[in-house]
Design a protein around this motif. Structure first.
Motif, PDB file in Angstrom:
ATOM      1  N   ALA A  78      -9.280   8.844  10.349  1.00 26.71           N
ATOM      2  CA  ALA A  78     -10.470   8.052   9.998  1.00 26.71           C
ATOM      3  C   ALA A  78     -10.701   7.058  11.135  1.00 26.71           C
TER       4      ALA A  78
ATOM      5  N   LEU B 124      -1.347  13.096   8.191  1.00 23.22           N
ATOM      6  CA  LEU B 124      -2.460  14.062   8.154  1.00 23.22           C
ATOM      7  C   LEU B 124      -2.850  14.523   9.560  1.00 23.22           C
TER       8      LEU B 124
ATOM      9  N   THR C 162      -6.035  14.885  10.152  1.00 17.88           N
ATOM     10  CA  THR C 162      -7.338  14.238  10.344  1.00 17.88           C
ATOM     11  C   THR C 162      -7.120  12.746  10.575  1.00 17.88           C
TER      12      THR C 162
ATOM     13  N   ILE D 193     -14.353  10.789   9.262  1.00 19.26           N
ATOM     14  CA  ILE D 193     -13.092  11.535   9.189  1.00 19.26           C
ATOM     15  C   ILE D 193     -13.217  12.709  10.159  1.00 19.26           C
TER      16      ILE D 193
ATOM     17  N   SER E 141      -7.097   8.745  -1.843  1.00 18.67           N
ATOM     18  CA  SER E 141      -7.724   7.660  -1.119  1.00 18.67           C
ATOM     19  C   SER E 141      -8.120   6.577  -2.103  1.00 18.67           C
ATOM     20  N   PRO E 142      -7.636   5.340  -1.913  1.00 18.44           N
ATOM     21  CA  PRO E 142      -7.884   4.301  -2.895  1.00 18.44           C
ATOM     22  C   PRO E 142      -9.363   4.083  -3.110  1.00 18.44           C
ATOM     23  N   GLY E 143     -10.153   4.263  -2.039  1.00 16.63           N
ATOM     24  CA  GLY E 143     -11.597   4.120  -2.179  1.00 16.63           C
ATOM     25  C   GLY E 143     -12.153   5.162  -3.128  1.00 16.63           C
TER      26      GLY E 143
ATOM     27  N   PRO F  64      -3.743   6.860   4.181  1.00 15.45           N
ATOM     28  CA  PRO F  64      -3.975   6.664   5.610  1.00 15.45           C
ATOM     29  C   PRO F  64      -4.858   5.457   5.911  1.00 15.45           C
TER      30      PRO F  64
ATOM     31  N   ARG G 221     -17.072   7.385   0.555  1.00 17.33           N
ATOM     32  CA  ARG G 221     -17.163   6.018   0.004  1.00 17.33           C
ATOM     33  C   ARG G 221     -18.519   5.456   0.417  1.00 17.33           C
TER      34      ARG G 221
ATOM     35  N   ARG H 178       0.843  -1.201   0.000  1.00 17.20           N
ATOM     36  CA  ARG H 178       0.000   0.000   0.000  1.00 17.20           C
ATOM     37  C   ARG H 178       0.876   1.248   0.000  1.00 17.20           C
TER      38      ARG H 178
ATOM     39  N   PRO I 167      -6.687  -1.793   7.771  1.00 18.49           N
ATOM     40  CA  PRO I 167      -7.239  -1.672   6.419  1.00 18.49           C
ATOM     41  C   PRO I 167      -7.782  -3.027   5.975  1.00 18.49           C
ATOM     42  N   SER I 168      -8.377  -3.080   4.787  1.00 18.78           N
ATOM     43  CA  SER I 168      -8.882  -4.369   4.302  1.00 18.78           C
ATOM     44  C   SER I 168      -7.703  -5.322   4.065  1.00 18.78           C
TER      45      SER I 168
ATOM     46  N   ILE J 187      -5.215  14.164  -0.136  1.00 21.37           N
ATOM     47  CA  ILE J 187      -5.108  12.729   0.147  1.00 21.37           C
ATOM     48  C   ILE J 187      -5.567  11.936  -1.059  1.00 21.37           C
TER      49      ILE J 187
ATOM     50  N   ILE K 251     -17.710   5.798   4.249  1.00 17.37           N
ATOM     51  CA  ILE K 251     -16.815   6.824   4.838  1.00 17.37           C
ATOM     52  C   ILE K 251     -17.469   8.195   4.703  1.00 17.37           C
TER      53      ILE K 251
HETATM   54  P1  AMP Z   1      -9.292   0.503   3.441  1.00 16.37           P
HETATM   55  O1  AMP Z   1      -8.003   0.109   2.851  1.00 16.37           O
HETATM   56  O2  AMP Z   1     -10.434  -0.207   2.795  1.00 16.37           O
HETATM   57  O3  AMP Z   1      -9.341   0.404   4.924  1.00 16.37           O
HETATM   58  O4  AMP Z   1      -9.495   2.024   3.056  1.00 16.37           O
HETATM   59  C1  AMP Z   1      -9.512   3.063   3.979  1.00 16.37           C
HETATM   60  C2  AMP Z   1      -9.984   4.306   3.295  1.00 16.37           C
HETATM   61  O5  AMP Z   1     -10.048   5.393   4.225  1.00 16.37           O
HETATM   62  C3  AMP Z   1      -9.039   4.762   2.197  1.00 16.37           C
HETATM   63  O6  AMP Z   1      -9.808   5.168   1.087  1.00 16.37           O
HETATM   64  C4  AMP Z   1      -8.319   5.936   2.845  1.00 16.37           C
HETATM   65  O7  AMP Z   1      -7.776   6.824   1.931  1.00 16.37           O
HETATM   66  C5  AMP Z   1      -9.443   6.532   3.649  1.00 16.37           C
HETATM   67  N1  AMP Z   1      -8.936   7.417   4.711  1.00 16.37           N
HETATM   68  C6  AMP Z   1      -8.226   7.075   5.797  1.00 16.37           C
HETATM   69  N2  AMP Z   1      -7.912   8.165   6.533  1.00 16.37           N
HETATM   70  C7  AMP Z   1      -8.439   9.228   5.904  1.00 16.37           C
HETATM   71  C8  AMP Z   1      -8.467  10.634   6.151  1.00 16.37           C
HETATM   72  N3  AMP Z   1      -7.871  11.174   7.207  1.00 16.37           N
HETATM   73  N4  AMP Z   1      -9.131  11.419   5.273  1.00 16.37           N
HETATM   74  C9  AMP Z   1      -9.737  10.877   4.187  1.00 16.37           C
HETATM   75  N5  AMP Z   1      -9.747   9.564   3.880  1.00 16.37           N
HETATM   76  C10 AMP Z   1      -9.112   8.748   4.727  1.00 16.37           C
END
Ligand code: AMP
Ligand code: MG
Length: 324
Positions: free
Chosen positions: A124, A120, A122, A101, A227-229, A66, A200, A61, A147-148, A225, A188
């Motif tokens: 999550a 960051l 912020t 967030i 974010s993969p999602g 984040p 998301r 990753r 994460p997943s 950021i 999210i």
């Molecule tokens: P996952 O890998 O499925 O747990 O994905 C977690 C998601 O949360 C990803 O899309 C991250 O970019 C998003 N994420 C985590 N922290 C933050 C943050 N501070 N602001 C925006 N998105 C976040």
């Protein structure tokens, strides 16, 4: 731990003994894959930068992405700044499949590792509902970065067997908790000036927020950021997908919504047109079709139209990304 080495991965039961062991591994800086109500996760002590670093390495990753921090409900505002809306959402939807967030709390009894948040300000946060995860949070008494449990850019996994075949030899332990009941990653939510935006989509839908009198805004945040999602392409199987197909081509596999038609090779997401069942089966069906495509020499997978309502919005979101 050096991930280039083959590790002996412990298979743990989802009872007290298994979770006790998982807690010891987490506390000593190891990685444990575990079931959540959404999808399987890859957990580590969120306050241990080395353990967090391992998550990024094992998943492949990018460090700018984040992680979601999971914690018990009692301690949520120990790590994230409280505000009225977050309080309200927390009382309505936690524990459950919702990630918020929020601003990171600076003075906290838990020092969240910088790399978990990709630097960051912020954070999550989510309070999971799955009994295995709740028990692990209680026993370890730590915030868990999770994460997943999948390789970055590859299919999300919702069955123990799939996690085992991907991560055996790479992490310390996997808890066998059977299939994940929701099957899609958490919703999210970002909160800006009392308005919510969905970063998301997931099981907790736009309609649910509107029913609860929240104002929803389109996400226009020019956040840096990545974010993969939110990237266009993610969650990919190996075989190309085609969406909104009524009838598959010759030699194409079908992922049907409703019963699988006669003389068609494929899998039904739900024989009774149930969107929740379809969500639960989505990733596992794509994993099985990927294997079937090899055996059947199929070059693509056709997918029936999925109604874009309720959790169908999240299903279509994931499928669109998988098509790119
Ligand atoms: P996952 O890998 O499925 O747990 O994905 C977690 C998601 O949360 C990803 O899309 C991250 O970019 C998003 N994420 C985590 N922290 C933050 C943050 N501070 N602001 C925006 N998105 C976040
Ligand atoms: Mg993911």
């Amino acid at each position: 731990m050096n991930i280039s080495k083959i590790k002996k991965t412990e298979i743990l039961s989802n009872d007290d003994d298994g979770i006790d062991r998982a807690s010891i591994i987490i506390k000593s800086g190891g990685l444990v894959a575990l079931p959540t109500e959404t999808v399987y996760g890859l957990g580590a002590d969120a306050t241990n930068a080395k353990a967090v670093e391992l998550i990024f390495k094992v998943k492949g990753r990018p460090a700018i992405n984040p992680l979601i921090i999971h914690i018990d409900k009692m301690n949520i505002f120990e790590i994230a700044e409280e505000n009225e809306i977050a309080q309200d959402l927390s009382s309505k939807f936690w524990p459950g499949p919702l990630t918020l967030i929020l601003n990171k709390k600076n003075k906290s009894k838990y020092k969240i590792a910088k790399n978990a948040l990709a630097g960051l300000s912020t954070i999550a946060v989510r309070v999971p509902a799955h009994p295995v995860f709740r028990n692990l949070l209680e026993k370890s008494n730590l915030p868990i970065a999770c994460p997943s449990a999948n390789f970055s850019g590859k299919l999300t996994l919702t069955r123990f067997e799939d996690v085992l075949s991907s991560f055996s030899g790479k992490i310390d332990a996997i808890i066998d908790g059977g299939p994940c009941p929701i099957g899609l990653e958490s919703t999210i939510i970002n909160i800006e000036n009392k308005n919510l935006s969905i970063l998301r989509p997931g099981k907790i839908t736009e309609e649910t927020f509107l029913e609860n009198n929240y104002v929803l805004k389109k996400n226009k945040s020019k956040n840096k950021i990545i974010s993969p999602g939110q990237l266009k392409s993610h969650y990919q199987p190996n075989t190309p997908l085609r969406m909104n197909v009524e009838k598959p081509n010759k030699n194409e596999l079908l992922l049907s919504f409703g019963p699988l038609p006669k003389n068609t090779i494929g899998i039904s997401l739900s024989e009774v047109f149930d969107l929740n069942e379809a969500a639960m089966n989505l990733y596992s069906s794509l994993a099985d079709l990927d294997e079937l495509a090899l055996v059947n020499n199929s070059k693509s997978i056709a997918i029936n139209h999925i109604p874009n309502e309720g959790i169908g919005i999240a299903i279509n979101d994931r499928l669109k990304r998988a098509c790119n």
